[in-house]
Each structure stands twice: as structure tokens, then as C-alpha cells.
Design an enzyme around this catalytic site. Structure first.
Site, PDB file in Angstrom:
ATOM      1  N   CYS A 265      38.978  42.101  43.168  1.00 38.59           N
ATOM      2  CA  CYS A 265      38.179  42.769  44.126  1.00 38.59           C
ATOM      3  C   CYS A 265      36.714  42.384  43.607  1.00 38.59           C
ATOM      4  O   CYS A 265      36.456  41.997  42.385  1.00 38.59           O
ATOM      5  CB  CYS A 265      38.141  44.169  44.021  1.00 38.59           C
ATOM      6  SG  CYS A 265      39.759  44.736  44.233  1.00 38.59           S
TER       7      CYS A 265
ATOM      8  N   GLY B 126      37.589  38.268  46.589  1.00 36.56           N
ATOM      9  CA  GLY B 126      38.713  38.866  47.383  1.00 36.56           C
ATOM     10  C   GLY B 126      38.504  38.507  48.948  1.00 36.56           C
ATOM     11  O   GLY B 126      37.224  38.640  49.326  1.00 36.56           O
TER      12      GLY B 126
ATOM     13  N   TYR C  84      37.813  31.111  35.362  1.00 36.58           N
ATOM     14  CA  TYR C  84      37.929  30.918  36.578  1.00 36.58           C
ATOM     15  C   TYR C  84      37.354  31.814  37.582  1.00 36.58           C
ATOM     16  O   TYR C  84      36.745  31.472  38.779  1.00 36.58           O
ATOM     17  CB  TYR C  84      39.395  31.059  36.932  1.00 36.58           C
ATOM     18  CG  TYR C  84      39.686  30.745  38.597  1.00 36.58           C
ATOM     19  CD1 TYR C  84      39.588  29.446  39.279  1.00 36.58           C
ATOM     20  CD2 TYR C  84      39.912  32.028  39.236  1.00 36.58           C
ATOM     21  CE1 TYR C  84      40.008  29.508  40.704  1.00 36.58           C
ATOM     22  CE2 TYR C  84      40.323  31.974  40.448  1.00 36.58           C
ATOM     23  CZ  TYR C  84      40.306  30.787  41.223  1.00 36.58           C
ATOM     24  OH  TYR C  84      40.401  30.777  42.442  1.00 36.58           O
TER      25      TYR C  84
HETATM   26  P1  AMP Z   1      48.603  26.864  40.703  1.00 34.79           P
HETATM   27  O1  AMP Z   1      48.831  26.067  41.777  1.00 34.79           O
HETATM   28  O2  AMP Z   1      49.455  28.129  41.199  1.00 34.79           O
HETATM   29  O3  AMP Z   1      49.076  26.475  39.325  1.00 34.79           O
HETATM   30  O4  AMP Z   1      47.313  27.334  40.774  1.00 34.79           O
HETATM   31  C1  AMP Z   1      46.488  26.785  39.862  1.00 34.79           C
HETATM   32  C2  AMP Z   1      45.060  26.596  40.706  1.00 34.79           C
HETATM   33  O5  AMP Z   1      44.806  28.211  41.093  1.00 34.79           O
HETATM   34  C3  AMP Z   1      43.912  26.324  39.834  1.00 34.79           C
HETATM   35  O6  AMP Z   1      43.199  25.329  40.194  1.00 34.79           O
HETATM   36  C4  AMP Z   1      43.012  27.866  39.811  1.00 34.79           C
HETATM   37  O7  AMP Z   1      41.782  27.059  39.928  1.00 34.79           O
HETATM   38  C5  AMP Z   1      43.476  28.646  40.750  1.00 34.79           C
HETATM   39  N1  AMP Z   1      43.641  29.906  40.149  1.00 34.79           N
HETATM   40  C6  AMP Z   1      43.925  30.308  38.890  1.00 34.79           C
HETATM   41  N2  AMP Z   1      43.918  31.791  38.718  1.00 34.79           N
HETATM   42  C7  AMP Z   1      43.745  32.093  40.023  1.00 34.79           C
HETATM   43  C8  AMP Z   1      43.501  33.473  40.875  1.00 34.79           C
HETATM   44  N3  AMP Z   1      43.722  34.575  39.947  1.00 34.79           N
HETATM   45  N4  AMP Z   1      43.306  33.591  42.033  1.00 34.79           N
HETATM   46  C9  AMP Z   1      43.367  32.548  42.666  1.00 34.79           C
HETATM   47  N5  AMP Z   1      43.305  30.980  42.246  1.00 34.79           N
HETATM   48  C10 AMP Z   1      43.750  30.837  41.088  1.00 34.79           C
END
Ligand code: AMP
Length: 490
Positions: A16, A42, A261
Site C-alpha cells: 500500500c 499498489g 525494490y
Molecule cells: P519473480 O519473477 O517471481 O522471481 O519476481 C522477480 C521480479 O519481481 C523482480 O524483477 C523484482 O523486481 C520483482 N519483485 C520483487 N518483489 C516484488 C513485489 N513484492 N512486488 C512486485 N514485484 C516484485
């Protein structure tokens, strides 16, 4: 957060952003702008509540701020010089309008609207007790627990009732509340989620702003005044700003993932420029895990600052080998595995002439499920890259977050299931390395992680949760011995 389901359910995680304006003509329009700058926190729903001195008004919608809060007709309804707003992302399921914040209630003291960033980690238990003693919940949000605790408090004034309520909740909360006597902004005693205060106009009689991040102050031309301190309540009322510190003082533990991030790179979080920290993490990564390649390529946009830092430290050329479409939302944000796979393809494309025949190191901020890394490594190979190495600007994400970042349950976290070598095989990279936890702390200006008293909440990397996880069943509680073994091993 959703409280009717078991605590470790995916549905419980919520990200959020909050924004509040005290004392401005067109307060709601300013809130809409502020929420726009916080949209990355969000994308699923947004809401604004305003108070015109007599009546509260609100408008809530599923979807983005743009498109829902830019019609003159809607903004005209949100009358008053005081307004608060909220953007939220909750994973699948509970996107119902009744959970969209700010939540509103009529209390004995009058109207009360609340916007919450964070997750309350004993909300299930509190809710259970409240329901047993007669409270009727309208939503499945943990934030509503605070309203019921305020409503049933035995204290006399609203402020005392509010403090009494907060003393019963555990977990993370950065709150902005709108009441008939003014605005209250506060941060949990550990300061897990950020909250800043800004100003437009003179110190006396100007407009006071509260926001999750400084980027939202920038968008409305407000000056950054200071962070709301961990454990502090700031009350803006009758032309005065008063600070209260009702909690026992303890060492703060702000979220380290905001720097990795979550926050926007142009924000200042806990006194540090997010962009500068991310570049420094990239520099650490280059020192710890060098690789003999032709080009440093960021996974845009999340890996870009760290890739610049990696390139500068290593002396290797930084190039845009992956081009991102800006018309697709964050892949992670689209619920459902099928859509997520599709999203990655929609979002990124190889800059083929650049990468063909080259040895590359790709830099991203984190690996969660591994979906993005797998797709992108494959995309580089398909485009003719000779070697594809992957470097990650955070330690392996091994543990779920219960404080307001949407990390999935452990069974879906790649690093919780596989060793680094198994992860490398899974994403099909030639090599894979993560920055160390001490390297991450060094990028944040610390000598190293102090095991006894870490400066940040880094539970997603270490499993060291700074509050009790009351809502988890005993079976689900992180096993401390196992965590220790993991830490020693990793
Ligand atoms: P994944 O494909 O599940 O390994 O997600 C990794 C990607 O998601 C990375 O490029 C991060 O920049 C992004 N990421 C990491 N944490 C979050 C989060 N809490 N919400 C959205 N995107 C995320």
C-alpha cells in the site's frame, strides 16, 4: 490484509501507499496527485476520503488512480480542506470494494477515516476476540481491527482511545487518520513501513502533508520536513502540530526491501537516497561476484540503478540489452501464474543487435518465484547471447513478509526451495550470485549486519522477524533452529 483466512495464505499480503493533506483548498485533488506518485505501491484499488468541517465524503474504486480520480465530477464531490488517500495491491481474491481504503466509521467522537500501510500480525486473534464480544466487521481487512479497538476502548478522548488501540496491535503500521478534530499520522514503534511529513507554505498556517514516500511530496511541490519517527504520533489540529510518543522506546527496524525494490528510486527513505543505495548495492555485487563478460545489462526498471553501480565498479560497459514496454503493469502484480508468464513476455524484449554473440551479466533486484529470471535468460539466449550470467542486488528471498510486502508463501519462493546452484540450473544461467547480507548493509552505510541488533527488518532474507507472529499457528512459526542453520549455511 485479509484476516478471515489462515495467516500464511497468499491472500493476506498487501502492499500500500498512503497520503494525507491537512489544510488546503482542493485537498482531495492534491491527494489524487500524491496517490499517483505512489501508484507503484499498489495498483489494484484506490480511495480518497475528505472532510469539509461538517461532513465526510469518499470515493473508492478498483484499479489505478488515473481514470478513477481525474474526473471533475468526482473531485467536486470530495469537498473540504482535509483529505487522505490510499492505494493498495492485494493478491487474488479479496479485491472487493468494501476492503478498499480509507475505511470509515462513525465513532462516539464523530467520523473517523483511516488509511493503513503495513500488516497487523495479530489481527486474526484480535478480530476473533472482538467478534466474540459483539463487534460486527464490515470488511476482511486487518485495518478494521484498529477501528473496533478504538470504538471499544475505555479511554475518554479519541487520541487516548487511538493510542490504547495501537498498544494492542502487533506488526507494521504507517497510518493516516482523518477525524473531526484533525489529522493523525503515526508509525509503529519499529518504523517498519516508511512515512514522511512535508509542508507547503509557511510553518504557521501552511498545509501539512503526510506520505509514504518523498516522491509524493515532490509531485505536489511540498517541502520535505522530516520522517514521522518510529513510534511517533503526529496530530495536526487547530493550526498546531503536536508530536506524541506513547510507546516504550526501542531500536527501530525499517524495512530493508523498501531500499532494494519497493520504493521509487527518486525517494529518500530513512534519510537515504534509494537510487544511491541501489547503485551502491550494485557496486558491492561487482566486488563480491565479478564476472568476465562484455556487457552489463539491467533487467528494467527494477535492476537499472544496481546495474549502473555494477558497471561503474567493474569498469564494464553498461548497455540496454533488454527494452521494457511502459504500457504493461508490474508482472508480479497480475494474479495467476498463466497471466504472469504472459506478462513477462509482454513487458520485456531483447535488444537483439546489441546482445548477439556477446557475453552478458544481467542485473536484477531480486528473485522471488524465478519466473522473470528464467524468461529473461531464455530471451537473451534466443537473441544469440554467447553467455548469460545473472547477478541479484539482494540476498536470496527465503522468507515471507508479514509486514506489507507481497512476498508469496515459502513454498513459492525459489530460494526457499532450492540451493543457489539449483536456482542457477532452474533459470538456466551460466552463473548466478546474490549480494551478501553484509554487502547489502554496507551499501546502506553500515559496517555489517549486527546479528544481535540489526538496523533493518530483513526478515525476507534472514527469517529474523522483529515482532511476534501471533496469527501464525505453532506449526507455521518459523523454526528458529532451522533459520540459524540456514544462516550459518548461507
Ligand atoms: P519473480 O519473477 O517471481 O522471481 O519476481 C522477480 C521480479 O519481481 C523482480 O524483477 C523484482 O523486481 C520483482 N519483485 C520483487 N518483489 C516484488 C513485489 N513484492 N512486488 C512486485 N514485484 C516484485
Amino acid at each position: 490484509m485479509i484476516t478471515t483466512h489462515p495467516f500464511n495464505d497468499d491472500k493476506l499480503r498487501e502492499e500500500c501507499g498512503v497520503f494525507g493533506v491537512a489544510g488546503a483548498i482542493d485537498a482531495a485533488a492534491m491527494v489524487a496527485l500524491g496517490l499517483h506518485a505512489l501508484q507503484h505501491r499498489g495498483q489494484e484499488a484506490a480511495g480518497i476520503s475528505s472532510f469539509d468541517g461538517t461532513t465526510f465524503h469518499d470515493h473508492k474504486a478498483l484499479g489505478l488512480v488515473a481514470g478513477n480520480f481525474d474526473s471533475e465530477e468526482i473531485m467536486r464531490l470530495l469537498k473540504g480542506e482535509w483529505a487522505i488517500g490510499h492505494v493498495r495491491y492485494a493478491t487474488t481474491g479479496e479485491t472487493a470494494l468494501r476492503n478498499v481504503q480509507p475505511l470509515y466509521a462513525e465513532l462516539a467522537s464523530g467520523g473517523f477515516a483511516i488509511a493503513h500501510n503495513g500488516n497487523i500480525s495479530n489481527a486474526v486473534k484480535l478480530r476473533h476476540d472482538l467478534v466474540r464480544s459483539g463487534s460486527i466487521f464490515q470488511s476482511t481487512s486487518d485495518t478494521e481491527t484498529i477501528i473496533h479497538l478504538v470504538a471499544t476502548s475505555r479511554y475518554r478522548t479519541l487520541l487516548d482511545k487511538f493510542i490504547d488501540a495501537l498498544k494492542q496491535v502487533e506488526g507494521a503500521y504507517s497510518l493516516i487518520c482523518l477525524t473531526e478534530m484533525g489529522m493523525i499520522a503515526c508509525r509503529d514503534p519499529l518504523g517498519i513501513r516508511p512515512l514522511v511529513m512535508g509542508r507547503i507554505g509557511p510553518e504557521d498556517g501552511g498545509t501539512v502533508i503526510f506520505a509514504s514516500e518523498t516522491v509524493a511530496l515532490d509531485i505536489v511541490g511540498a517541502e520535505f520536513v522530516r520522517s514521522v519517527e518510529p513510534g511517533e504520533l503526529v496530530v495536526v489540529s487547530g493550526g498546531e502540530i503536536r508530536s506524541h510518543r506513547p510507546f516504550q522506546q526501542k531500536a527501530s527496524r525499517p524495512c530493508i526491501f523498501e531500499h532494494v525494490y519497493f520504493s521509487r528510486p527518486d525517494s529518500i527513505v530513512d534519510g537515504s537516497s534509494v537510487y544511491t543505495v541501489r547503485k551502491a548495492i550494485g557496486g558491492q555485487l561487482a566486488i563480491e561476484s565479478p564476472v568476465d563478460v562484455d556487457l552489463v545489462i539491467p533487467v528494467p526498471d527494477s535492476g537499472t540503478p544496481a546495474a549502473i553501480g555494477y558497471a561503474q565498479q567493474s569498469g564494464l560497459p553498461f548497455e540496454l540489452g533488454i527494452i521494457r514496454s511502459h504500457y504493461v503493469g508490474r508482472t508480479f502484480i497480475q494474479p495467476g501464474d498463466g497471466v504472469r508468464h504472459l506478462g513477462v513476455k509482454l513487458k520485456h524484449n531483447a535488444n537483439r543487435p546489441l546482445v548477439t554473440g556477446k557475453k552478458l551479466v544481467l542485473i536484477d533486484d531480486s528473485i522471488v518465484r524465478g519466473t522473470t529470471s528464467l524468461k529473461i535468460v531464455q530471451m537473451m539466449r534466443d537473441a544469440g547471447a554467447a553467455e548469460v550470467h545473472m547477478r541479484i542486488a539482494s540476498p536470496p528471498t527465503m522468507h515471507s513478509c508479514f509486514y506489507g510486502v507481497n512476498t508469496p508463501e515459502r513454498s513459492k519462493l525459489l530460494a526457499a526451495q532450492k540451493s543457489i546452484e539449483e536456482m542457477r540450473q532452474f533459470i538456466q544461467a551460466d552463473s548466478l550470485a546474490f549480494v551478501s547480507i553484509n554487502g547489502l548493509y554496507r551499501a546502506l552505510g553500515e559496517a555489517s549486519r549486527e546479528e544481535e541488533a540489526p538496523r533493518y527488518c530483513d526478515a525476507c532474507f534472514t527469517g529474523d522477524y522483529p515482532t511476534p507472529l501471533t496469527d501464525l499457528s505453532e506449526r507455521e512459526q518459523p523454526n528458529q533452529l532451522m533459520l540459524l542453520a540456514e544462516r550459518v549455511g548461507g
